[in-house]
Design a protein around this motif. Structure first.
Motif, mmCIF file in Angstrom:
data_model
loop_
_atom_site.group_PDB
_atom_site.id
_atom_site.type_symbol
_atom_site.label_atom_id
_atom_site.label_comp_id
_atom_site.label_asym_id
_atom_site.label_seq_id
_atom_site.Cartn_x
_atom_site.Cartn_y
_atom_site.Cartn_z
ATOM 1 N N VAL A 8 6.123 2.283 -1.996
ATOM 2 C CA VAL A 8 5.190 1.348 -1.369
ATOM 3 C C VAL A 8 5.722 -0.069 -1.550
ATOM 4 N N TRP A 10 4.912 -3.798 -1.675
ATOM 5 C CA TRP A 10 3.706 -4.596 -1.914
ATOM 6 C C TRP A 10 4.146 -5.951 -2.436
ATOM 7 N N SER A 13 1.512 -8.005 -5.295
ATOM 8 C CA SER A 13 0.850 -7.014 -6.131
ATOM 9 C C SER A 13 0.030 -7.676 -7.237
ATOM 10 N N VAL A 37 -5.159 1.314 -2.480
ATOM 11 C CA VAL A 37 -4.714 0.414 -1.420
ATOM 12 C C VAL A 37 -4.753 1.118 -0.071
ATOM 13 N N ALA A 39 -2.474 1.457 3.171
ATOM 14 C CA ALA A 39 -1.066 1.228 3.491
ATOM 15 C C ALA A 39 -0.715 1.847 4.839
ATOM 16 N N GLU A 49 3.882 0.185 3.574
ATOM 17 C CA GLU A 49 3.649 -1.234 3.342
ATOM 18 C C GLU A 49 2.156 -1.434 3.125
ATOM 19 N N THR A 50 1.806 -2.111 2.056
ATOM 20 C CA THR A 50 0.407 -2.329 1.722
ATOM 21 C C THR A 50 -0.241 -3.300 2.709
ATOM 22 N N GLN A 53 -5.816 -4.238 -0.616
ATOM 23 C CA GLN A 53 -6.237 -3.549 -1.830
ATOM 24 C C GLN A 53 -7.695 -3.171 -1.661
#
Length: 66
Positions: A8, A10, A13, A37, A39, A49-50, A53
């Motif tokens: 992932v 991020w 983060s 999250v 994604a 890809e985030t 959240q």
């Protein structure tokens, strides 16, 4: 829950990524955080890809992976 490796990406983060050190005892390893999250899969990078959240970070492992 069985361990899974899910890459992932991020950028901003809220917690540091877990890095395993084979030279340290289990209790001396850095804490593992679990974060919920949302994604999106990016095939050009072959990873997720985030987007956002969803929940707060915790050290308690989830019961399942969704």
């Amino acid at each position: 829950m069985k361990p899974n490796y899910i890459p992932v990406d991020w950028a901003d983060s809220s917690v540091a990524a877990f890095k395993y050190d084979p030279d340290l005892e289990k209790k001396q390893q850095m804490p593992r955080y679990f974060v919920r999250v949302k994604a999106k899969f990016r095939p050009e990078n072959n990873c997720f890809e985030t987007i956002e959240q969803i929940g707060n970070s915790t050290t308690q492992a989830p019961k399942y992976l969704k």
